[in-house]
Write an enzyme that holds these catalytic residues in place. Structure first.
Site, short mmCIF file in Angstrom:
data_model
loop_
_atom_site.label_atom_id
_atom_site.label_comp_id
_atom_site.label_asym_id
_atom_site.label_seq_id
_atom_site.Cartn_x
_atom_site.Cartn_y
_atom_site.Cartn_z
N ARG B 337 0.79 -1.23 0.00
CA ARG B 337 0.00 0.00 0.00
C ARG B 337 0.82 1.27 0.00
NH1 ARG B 337 -4.62 -2.06 4.20
NH2 ARG B 337 -5.49 -3.53 2.70
N HIS B 429 -5.93 5.51 6.58
CA HIS B 429 -6.74 4.33 6.70
C HIS B 429 -6.54 3.59 8.01
CE1 HIS B 429 -8.68 0.70 5.52
NE2 HIS B 429 -7.59 0.02 5.58
N ARG B 463 1.35 -1.74 7.35
CA ARG B 463 0.49 -2.90 7.51
C ARG B 463 0.14 -3.45 6.14
NH1 ARG B 463 -4.72 -4.49 7.44
NH2 ARG B 463 -5.65 -2.48 6.97
C1 LIG Z 1 -12.87 0.91 5.52
C2 LIG Z 1 -11.90 -0.03 6.16
C3 LIG Z 1 -11.62 -1.26 5.60
C4 LIG Z 1 -10.74 -2.14 6.19
N1 LIG Z 1 -10.50 -3.34 5.62
C5 LIG Z 1 -9.67 -4.21 6.21
C6 LIG Z 1 -9.46 -5.49 5.66
O1 LIG Z 1 -10.01 -5.84 4.63
N2 LIG Z 1 -8.63 -6.34 6.30
C7 LIG Z 1 -8.01 -6.00 7.46
O2 LIG Z 1 -7.28 -6.82 8.00
N3 LIG Z 1 -8.21 -4.80 8.02
C8 LIG Z 1 -9.02 -3.89 7.42
N4 LIG Z 1 -9.21 -2.66 7.99
C9 LIG Z 1 -8.61 -2.35 9.29
C10 LIG Z 1 -9.41 -3.01 10.40
O3 LIG Z 1 -10.77 -2.94 10.11
C11 LIG Z 1 -9.21 -2.36 11.75
O4 LIG Z 1 -7.88 -2.17 12.00
C12 LIG Z 1 -9.77 -3.22 12.86
O5 LIG Z 1 -11.09 -3.56 12.58
C13 LIG Z 1 -9.68 -2.54 14.20
O6 LIG Z 1 -10.34 -3.33 15.17
P1 LIG Z 1 -10.31 -2.97 16.67
O7 LIG Z 1 -11.11 -4.01 17.36
O8 LIG Z 1 -8.93 -2.74 17.13
O9 LIG Z 1 -11.03 -1.56 16.80
P2 LIG Z 1 -12.46 -1.02 16.30
O10 LIG Z 1 -13.21 -1.99 15.50
O11 LIG Z 1 -12.20 0.33 15.75
O12 LIG Z 1 -13.27 -0.90 17.62
C14 LIG Z 1 -13.10 0.16 18.53
C15 LIG Z 1 -14.08 -0.03 19.65
O13 LIG Z 1 -13.74 0.83 20.71
C16 LIG Z 1 -14.86 1.53 21.14
N5 LIG Z 1 -14.36 2.77 21.71
C17 LIG Z 1 -13.48 3.64 21.18
N6 LIG Z 1 -13.20 4.61 22.06
C18 LIG Z 1 -13.92 4.34 23.16
C19 LIG Z 1 -14.05 4.98 24.42
N7 LIG Z 1 -13.36 6.06 24.75
N8 LIG Z 1 -14.91 4.44 25.32
C20 LIG Z 1 -15.62 3.31 25.03
N9 LIG Z 1 -15.50 2.68 23.87
C21 LIG Z 1 -14.66 3.18 22.95
C22 LIG Z 1 -15.76 1.63 19.98
O14 LIG Z 1 -17.08 1.81 20.41
C23 LIG Z 1 -15.52 0.28 19.32
O15 LIG Z 1 -16.33 -0.67 19.96
C24 LIG Z 1 -10.11 -1.77 7.39
C25 LIG Z 1 -10.37 -0.53 7.96
C26 LIG Z 1 -11.23 0.34 7.34
C27 LIG Z 1 -11.41 1.70 7.91
#
Ligand SMILES: Cc1cc2nc3c(=O)[nH]c(=O)nc-3n(C[C@H](O)[C@H](O)[C@H](O)COP(=O)(O)OP(=O)(O)OC[C@H]3O[C@@H](n4cnc5c(N)ncnc54)[C@H](O)[C@@H]3O)c2cc1C
Ligand code: SF4
Ligand code: FES
Lengths: 249, 666
Positions: B337, B429, B463
């Site tokens: 990327r 992203h 990544r």
């Molecule tokens: C459009 C898009 C497409 C993607 N496609 C891919 C892909 O195809 N393959 C891949 O591997 N990765 C992909 N990614 C990256 C991947 O989706 C993310 O890195 C990953 O889902 C992050 O997961 P997470 O559980 O760490 O956080 P998130 O899913 O962002 O969850 C964050 C959580 O924290 C909570 N939260 C945040 N702050 C607070 C707070 N202060 N108090 C209480 N709750 C809070 C939110 O409510 C949420 O529940 C993509 C990302 C995007 C934006």
């Protein structure tokens, strides 16, 4: 374009709400409906008024957070489209747009256009899962082949985003389409079959407890569903439910 | 403060196994006496909550949305990697490990990455058992595709909605535990501070976003799974609410923040169209498997296209510059990327951008449609098919693979990508930087853990596609549940932790004062006004490529915006009700501090690597020039009252199993 908006304002769950008129100007065709709402809110803040509260997060049509009843339709006039993906090119200069919250007894208003859809979560708690633990000691994924047709159908059911438009569209505020989507996804997969009957019973009974109405096969849910969840799922759910009721006697 | 990665001894392939063999375990009866708070219910937090509850701990999970099912992970499109070698194309744990370390430009910790590769195969088994409907072939077996930067097909997917299906899987596992009373779910709650008692994380302060009430919650350990901070740019592909608050608050309480400047810019987003724009939409990079990227070769054609005198489809093959295929013959359109993003920017900066703003290149499916069409004609025994027939058959195949993405594009841009090439441009992203954690995923605050995108680990400076979902689920399902037990084993006699402790009182007071400040301030600008200003500085000067002068300016400008924000921001409404403007104000306040640290980190790193490109450090042909001698370390920043005073600690990285090599995709 310039638009007249009639927006439902309601300070809290126990307040009486009303439609309030606002004007917005210089709205571009390329804006999404929610960006138009942002523009309105910037204007309100500028004037020292409280912005309109509405639910949204991904703005990509996938999280199911956005709602809004637009000119009498959940998610507005465009078929197969969530509010965040609805674009202003679907409207004309000078239009008056009515913007209201999703209305259903089981979805009480929290503030302005924000409603409480936690009833959906409670239905899922009642059985929206396969009882496998998360220990990582599961068998190899390819040890359970799934016919492509079934996998595709399960996937189609699984695409429900839990937005609640089906409930808002239904004259009985029934949640059948939503519930049937989850029941179908699992009923179609070998992994989910073991508890399919019990799942259907538990989810349906929770749905009734939450105060959703009955299904009278009007089909408004399918017509307004942004993800094209089909009525076929309701038929499948009824079959599952029926066989469960028979089985349990 | 102790700063130790705690990487286990022994050969890389057996570190994790021997670690698991030797850690302390908590007796099941004692787990009932232990509470764990999980902030965030995306893939990382959701899978962790479900598994910790399954093990017997009492879990309290928090998210700011109305349901865990809406966490930002839901938006991931492309897929999830796993070294299953179902395709028999030579994949293995080692190869996934190798690709990830190399793809991250040798800025990640070998032991963590190896563990990630090791558990990856198990993730797929787990998700399939939960009923995640991955794509399957006609034999009923799982299908795979390949993603940017790798040469094997190891990506599992569910159409363009992989994140949704994986998250619904984790959500269903949570539901099972909620039903059993093992998870208490706090929807529409935002964590606003961490409570530290006797040096250990013992709870959080959260605000109920419906009633405005400020609440104290105690636990024996706190897990931060709050996602990434890409919204520091204002425009990004992240969900509108994605924020840095939880991570930043623990940073202020003593957790080091690592590599904040490592941010991934994704090459295939829909270009911005105007000032009102609130976010950017990603087109999954899986599209690069079939799409070819180009701009016109001749400037006259660029002008003709921009002025609407010509259409892209009017240009012949010879008039197009397939610049990725030209520059990187081995990987072509599938380069990683950072390479694809910079190459697009290079062409647009040189004046070849194809839309009005000059910030767009084409992603073209014409050859793929024809190729698939011919293949289908052969499969279905259609003799001498007409061109129309071939195109129709080919479009069917492309629709089956990417239908929902094409539909999404059409809705936003109002053009049919089957008939005319898509326009794309890079956008922010994913953030590889985040809270520093050791091998146990524990931060520098004892008892406080960070998982998923919120931590810095595993991806180094860059990544690769489909690896964030893998890391989130690996952390939540398979890593944290072990490592946290090792810590909690000492807590079985602690008993309930009172929320009346002075530390809780003090933290609550601080939070309350901040909220009061915002609702009482008589300013004149909205929160978004400041967020947009910050975003512009970040994109222009701390964006896809950076230089010393720009970074220095950015640091001063961000400080100035922050000062103005605290004087002149206006937040209508009050704090004892639902107030989305107030929520935003609290989040932007933290972005305004993080932005400065981000720029400082980029300034100190005098090299180019992965997603961090310093213009002063490039090869003659414009490729990133890494400096392993001086910068093969993790930059971990310790907070000292202000971002400008943060102290840099270095975790030196050792590469014992993979030789440090120049990354080349030529
Ligand atoms: C459009 C898009 C497409 C993607 N496609 C891919 C892909 O195809 N393959 C891949 O591997 N990765 C992909 N990614 C990256 C991947 O989706 C993310 O890195 C990953 O889902 C992050 O997961 P997470 O559980 O760490 O956080 P998130 O899913 O962002 O969850 C964050 C959580 O924290 C909570 N939260 C945040 N702050 C607070 C707070 N202060 N108090 C209480 N709750 C809070 C939110 O409510 C949420 O529940 C993509 C990302 C995007 C934006
Ligand atoms: S069935 Fe359709 S309308 Fe109903 S919640 Fe699911 S996606 Fe929304
Ligand atoms: S905001 Fe996520 S579906 Fe509309």
């Amino acid at each position: 374009m310039d638009l007249t908006l009639k927006v439902w304002r309601q300070a809290g769950a126990n307040d009486k709400g009303a439609l309030v008129e606002y004007k917005v100007t210089e709205i571009s065709d390329h804006m999404s409906f929610l960006e138009m709402m942002d523009t309105l809110n910037e204007q309100l803040i500028e004037q020292g008024e409280e912005p309109v509260a509405f639910d949204h997060d991904c703005r990509e049509g996938i999280c199911g957070m956005c709602s809004l009843h637009i000119n009498g339709e959940p998610h507005g006039p465009d078929a197969g489209t969530t509010t965040c993906q609805l674009h202003m090119r679907k409207f004309k200069d000078g239009d008056t747009i009515y913007i209201e919250p999703f209305r259903a007894r089981a979805f009480p208003v929290i503030k302005d256009l924000v409603v409480d859809r936690s009833a959906f979560d409670r239905i899922q708690h009642a059985g929206g899962y396969i009882s496998v633990n998360t220990s990582g000691n599961t068998q190899d994924a390819n040890a359970i082949p799934v016919p492509k047709v079934d996998a595709d159908k399960a996937f189609d059911a699984a695409t429900c985003i839990g937005c609640g438009a089906c409930v808002a569209a239904c004259k009985n505020a029934s949640a059948m389409l939503f519930v049937s989507a989850k029941i179908s996804q699992f009923a179609l997969l070998p992994q989910g079959k073991v508890e399919a009957a019990e799942r259907a019973q538990n989810m349906v009974s929770q749905m009734d407890k939450e105060g959703f109405g009955n299904c009278t096969n009007t089909g408004a849910c399918e017509a307004e569903c942004p993800k094209g969840i089909s009525l076929e799922n309701i038929a499948r759910m009824n079959r599952e439910y029926l066989s469960a009721s028979l089985g349990s006697e | 403060m102790k700063f130790d990665a705690k990487t286990p001894e022994g050969p890389i392939a057996s570190k994790w196994t021997s670690y698991k063999d030797h850690i302390n375990l908590v007796n099941p009866a004692n787990k009932r006496l232990i509470d764990v708070i999980v902030v965030g219910t995306g893939l990382a937090g959701g899978s962790a909550s479900a598994t910790l509850a399954e093990l017997g701990y009492n879990v309290k999970a928090f998210c700011y949305q109305d349901s865990p099912r809406r966490a930002h992970s839901i938006a991931a499109q492309g897929g999830i990697n796993a070294a299953k070698n179902y395709q028999g194309d030579g994949d293995s744990t080692y190869r996934l490990f190798y690709d990830t370390v190399k793809g991250g430009d040798y800025r990640s910790r070998e032991a963590n990455v190896y563990r990630l590769a090791e558990v990856s195969a198990n993730i797929i088994d787990q998700c399939v058992a939960q009923g995640v409907p991955f794509a399957r072939d006609y034999g009923g077996l799982l299908d795979n595709r390949s993603f940017g930067g790798v040469l094997v097909s190891r990506t599992f997917y569910a159409k363009g909605q992989t994140g949704q299906q994986l998250l619904l899987g984790a959500y269903s596992a949570m539901n099972r535990q909620i039903a059993r009373g093992k998870i208490a779910m706090y929807n529409r709650h935002e964590m606003l501070d961490l409570v530290v008692v006797d040096g250990k994380a013992r709870g959080i302060i959260a605000r109920n976003l419906v009633t405005g009430e400020i609440e104290r919650h105690s636990a024996h350990a706190v897990v931060i799974a709050s996602g990434g901070y890409g919204n520091v740019y204002f425009l990004s592909t992240n969900a509108m609410g994605s924020n840095v608050t939880a991570a930043w608050k623990i940073h202020k309480k003593g957790a080091y923040f690592a590599n904040p400047c490592f941010t991934q810019i994704h090459p295939t987003c829909i270009p911005r169209s105007g000032e009102y724009q609130s976010k950017l939409t990603l087109m999954s990079e899986s599209l690069r498997n079939d799409g070819r990227i180009w701009v016109p070769k001749n400037m006259e054609d660029v002008h003709a296209i921009r002025e609407g005198r010509k259409k892209p489809t009017d240009l012949s093959e010879e008039e197009r510059d397939y610049y990725l295929e030209r520059r990187y013959p081995a990987f072509g359109n599938l380069v990683p990327r950072d390479v694809a993003s910079r190459a697009a920017k290079e062409r647009c900066d040189a004046g070849y951008g194809v839309n009005k703003t000059g910030e767009a290149v084409y992603l073209d499916f014409k050859s793929a449609i024809e190729r698939y069409g011919k293949e289908q004609a052969r499969i279905h025994n259609i003799e001498n098919p007409s061109h129309e027939k071939i195109v129709a058959l080919g479009e069917e195949v492309v629709r089956a693979k990417y239908g929902n993405l094409f539909q999404m594009y059409e809705k936003i841009v109002d053009e049919d990508p089957y008939k005319t090439p898509m326009m794309i441009y890079p956008a922010t992203h994913y953030t590889m930087g985040g809270i520093w954690v050791d091998y146990d995923l524990m931060t520098t605050i004892p008892g406080c853990y960070a998982i998923g995108e919120a931590n810095f680990s595993d991806h180094g400076a860059n990544r690769l596609g489909a690896s964030a979902l893998m890391q989130g689920l690996a952390d939540g399902y398979f890593v944290l549940p072990y490592t946290i037990g090792n810590y909690l084993a000492d807590d079985i006699r602690t008993g309930r932790i009172s929320t009346d402790l002075p530390e809780f009182e003090e933290a609550e007071k601080q939070v309350r004062e901040k909220l009061e400040f915002f609702v009482n301030n008589t300013g004149s600008h909205s929160v978004d006004h400041y967020h947009k200003q910050l975003g512009k500085v970040m994109w222009d000067k701390v964006g896809m490529s950076r230089n010393e002068k720009g970074l220095q300016e950015a640091i001063d400008e961000i400080k100035a915006i922050r000062e103005d924000f605290w004087k002149n921001v206006k937040v209508p409404g009050n704090m004892s009700e639902m107030n989305p403007e107030l929520e935003k104000a609290m989040r932007v306040a933290d972005f305004l501090e993080l932005g400065e640290l981000f720029a400082r980190d980029a300034l100190h790193r005098n090299e180019s690597c992965g997603g961090h490109f310093r213009e002063e450090y490039q090869t003659e042909d414009g490729e990133a020039l890494r400096d392993d001698k001086n910068f093969a370390y993790v930059a971990a920043w310790e907070y000292q009252g202000e971002p400008s005073k943060a102290v840099l600690h270095k975790e030196q990285l050792e590469f014992k199993d993979i030789e440090l090599k120049t990354r080349s995709y030529k």
